[in-house]
Design a protein around this motif. Structure first.
Motif, PDB file in Angstrom:
ATOM      1  N   GLN A   1      -9.497  -3.071  -5.355  1.00  0.00           N
ATOM      2  CA  GLN A   1      -9.669  -2.078  -4.300  1.00  0.00           C
ATOM      3  C   GLN A   1      -8.830  -0.843  -4.653  1.00  0.00           C
ATOM      4  O   GLN A   1      -7.600  -0.923  -4.723  1.00  0.00           O
ATOM      5  CB  GLN A   1      -9.243  -2.657  -2.947  1.00  0.00           C
ATOM      6  CG  GLN A   1      -9.458  -1.703  -1.787  1.00  0.00           C
ATOM      7  CD  GLN A   1      -9.031  -2.308  -0.462  1.00  0.00           C
ATOM      8  OE1 GLN A   1      -8.783  -3.507  -0.367  1.00  0.00           O
ATOM      9  NE2 GLN A   1      -8.932  -1.478   0.560  1.00  0.00           N
ATOM     10  N   ASP A   2      -9.499   0.282  -4.883  1.00  0.00           N
ATOM     11  CA  ASP A   2      -8.817   1.513  -5.279  1.00  0.00           C
ATOM     12  C   ASP A   2      -8.387   2.258  -4.024  1.00  0.00           C
ATOM     13  O   ASP A   2      -9.213   2.840  -3.319  1.00  0.00           O
ATOM     14  CB  ASP A   2      -9.758   2.378  -6.131  1.00  0.00           C
ATOM     15  CG  ASP A   2      -9.022   3.507  -6.843  1.00  0.00           C
ATOM     16  OD1 ASP A   2      -7.832   3.739  -6.527  1.00  0.00           O
ATOM     17  OD2 ASP A   2      -9.634   4.143  -7.719  1.00  0.00           O
ATOM     18  N   ILE A   3      -7.095   2.284  -3.746  1.00  0.00           N
ATOM     19  CA  ILE A   3      -6.620   2.918  -2.512  1.00  0.00           C
ATOM     20  C   ILE A   3      -6.165   4.366  -2.742  1.00  0.00           C
ATOM     21  O   ILE A   3      -5.879   5.081  -1.771  1.00  0.00           O
ATOM     22  CB  ILE A   3      -5.478   2.093  -1.868  1.00  0.00           C
ATOM     23  CG1 ILE A   3      -4.270   2.024  -2.785  1.00  0.00           C
ATOM     24  CG2 ILE A   3      -5.975   0.703  -1.501  1.00  0.00           C
ATOM     25  CD1 ILE A   3      -3.062   1.354  -2.120  1.00  0.00           C
TER      26      ILE A   3
ATOM     27  N   THR B   1      -7.140 -10.161  -3.928  1.00  0.00           N
ATOM     28  CA  THR B   1      -7.411  -8.722  -3.932  1.00  0.00           C
ATOM     29  C   THR B   1      -6.364  -8.007  -4.775  1.00  0.00           C
ATOM     30  O   THR B   1      -5.159  -8.264  -4.630  1.00  0.00           O
ATOM     31  CB  THR B   1      -7.390  -8.152  -2.503  1.00  0.00           C
ATOM     32  OG1 THR B   1      -8.377  -8.824  -1.718  1.00  0.00           O
ATOM     33  CG2 THR B   1      -7.692  -6.658  -2.513  1.00  0.00           C
TER      34      THR B   1
ATOM     35  N   LEU C   1      -4.928  -4.382  -5.385  1.00  0.00           N
ATOM     36  CA  LEU C   1      -4.857  -2.997  -4.924  1.00  0.00           C
ATOM     37  C   LEU C   1      -4.423  -2.117  -6.100  1.00  0.00           C
ATOM     38  O   LEU C   1      -3.405  -2.402  -6.750  1.00  0.00           O
ATOM     39  CB  LEU C   1      -3.854  -2.858  -3.777  1.00  0.00           C
ATOM     40  CG  LEU C   1      -4.075  -3.761  -2.562  1.00  0.00           C
ATOM     41  CD1 LEU C   1      -2.947  -3.571  -1.546  1.00  0.00           C
ATOM     42  CD2 LEU C   1      -5.430  -3.481  -1.920  1.00  0.00           C
TER      43      LEU C   1
ATOM     44  N   ARG D   1       0.834  -1.212   0.000  1.00  0.00           N
ATOM     45  CA  ARG D   1       0.000   0.000   0.000  1.00  0.00           C
ATOM     46  C   ARG D   1       0.868   1.261   0.000  1.00  0.00           C
ATOM     47  O   ARG D   1       0.594   2.233  -0.707  1.00  0.00           O
ATOM     48  CB  ARG D   1      -0.930  -0.004   1.215  1.00  0.00           C
ATOM     49  CG  ARG D   1      -2.091  -0.992   1.103  1.00  0.00           C
ATOM     50  CD  ARG D   1      -2.922  -1.014   2.371  1.00  0.00           C
ATOM     51  NE  ARG D   1      -4.087  -1.880   2.226  1.00  0.00           N
ATOM     52  CZ  ARG D   1      -5.278  -1.467   1.782  1.00  0.00           C
ATOM     53  NH1 ARG D   1      -5.453  -0.187   1.457  1.00  0.00           N
ATOM     54  NH2 ARG D   1      -6.284  -2.314   1.681  1.00  0.00           N
TER      55      ARG D   1
END
Length: 367
Positions: free
Chosen positions: A163-165, A130, A132, A108
């Motif tokens: 999942q758009d962080i 998942t 990212l 991340r």
């Protein structure tokens, strides 16, 4: 003696002079230099089509940096991550440049800094992994990466949830605001320099006037950078929270385009405007990473992306707004180099022309 026609009849003076008069009038209306300029415009037009279509007609991912993370710290989990990364790096045409990352937190952080475009987190207890991603770092890259990983997961009997962080700001549709902002600044830069040339001759009459023109670029660049930042932030709310940084990078971009345009004009006269269009419009815009970021462009345009102010500016704005300004130093150096080199060449060439006693070229004279 009165000229006669082929049938023996006398030709009137208008008939005998008409062909010569028409040809002379044509040459006067369309001079050889004008023909040359028209051909130059045609070449620029065709180069425009070739460059834009060539860059955008078949976007293909090329070594997009991604991480692979095992959700479990066990040896089996790490082994699965290593094998997955190796498989991704072996894909045909090398769309992905994968590396194993220690844990999800590290992945991340790397994505938020712009060091990675995405990261695959492998789930050791189910078949759903998942992915990212960071649309703020490039929406088209996210689409390309998602497509590649979805296809790979499908072939392995697994599913994928993205999942758009680093999401886009609500006013930045498709992440294109920064690109158009940079293009607007660059257009303003070369237009103001071209206007100075058209108004008082492509080449300044003496070096002092060249310095006056360079000095005039400074307040224009500051005001232009300010205006662009105001529009995208306070007026439209498209890119918010980074007003001062956007203002000054905008001023730098305007100055880069203006000084380079002036340098081309001093060196080549009115033809310099065409060279400016070649650099900033024909080559700069399609390689800037707007609609398609650099990893999706063909090799030629990909190599130009960070070497021209368009691409350096577009990625710098994207990193300022979404990626904590990480990695913008090299972009700022590139843009500043264009400012300095453009100003030095413009001033130096003006001194050289003055010493040689060259008459200043008017807006319509050949250089």
């Amino acid at each position: 003696m009165t000229p006669t026609t082929s049938g023996g009849r006398h030709a009137t003076p208008e008939q005998s002079l008409a062909p010569q008069g028409v040809w002379a009038e044509f040459k006067d209306a369309v001079a050889l230099r004008t023909v040359g300029l028209i051909l130059g415009v045609l070449l620029l037009q065709l180069a425009f089509v070739l460059s834009y279509v060539g860059a955008f007609h078949a976007p293909t991912p090329h070594r997009i940096p991604v991480g692979v993370v095992a959700a479990s710290a066990s040896s089996a989990g790490q082994s699965a991550a290593t094998q997955t990364a190796a498989g991704l790096n072996a894909l045909p045409a090398y769309p992905i440049d994968a590396r194993v990352v220690a844990d999800e937190g590290s992945a991340r952080s790397l994505i938020e800094r712009g060091d990675l475009s995405a990261a695959l987190v492998i789930n050791g207890t189910s078949t759903q992994d998942t992915l990212l991603v960071a649309s703020g770092g490039g929406a088209s890259v996210v689409s390309a990466v998602t497509e590649v990983f979805t296809e790979v997961a499908s072939g392995q009997g697994r599913t994928l949830v993205a999942q758009d962080i680093v999401p886009l700001q609500s006013g930045d549709g498709r992440g294109l605001t920064g690109f158009y902002l940079v293009i607007g600044w660059i257009v303003g830069g070369y237009l103001v320099a071209a206007l100075l040339g058209v108004a008082a001759g492509s080449r300044p009459a003496n070096p002092r006037r060249a310095y006056f023109r360079l000095a005039a670029i400074v307040p224009y660049s500051i005001l232009s950078g300010l205006g662009g930042a105001l529009i995208v932030d306070q007026v439209l709310g498209a890119l918010t929270g980074h007003f001062m940084a956007l203002w000054w990078i905008g001023a730098l971009l305007v100055a880069a385009a203006a000084t380079v345009t002036m340098a081309f004009q001093v060196l080549f006269g009115v033809i310099g405007i065409g060279l400016t269009v070649l650099v900033f419009v024909i080559l700069g815009n399609p390689s800037a990473g707007g609609a398609y970021q650099a990893p999706l462009l063909p090799a030629f345009w990909r190599s130009l992306s960070s070497a021209l102010p368009n691409g350096a500016g577009t990625d710098a704005v994207r990193r300022i707004v979404y990626l904590g300004s990480n990695g913008i130093s090299s972009h700022l150096l590139v843009i500043a180099a264009y400012v300095v080199i453009g100003a030095v060449v413009a001033a130096g060439a003006s001194h050289l022309h003055h010493r040689r006693g060259a008459a200043p070229a008017s807006p319509l004279q050949a250089p």
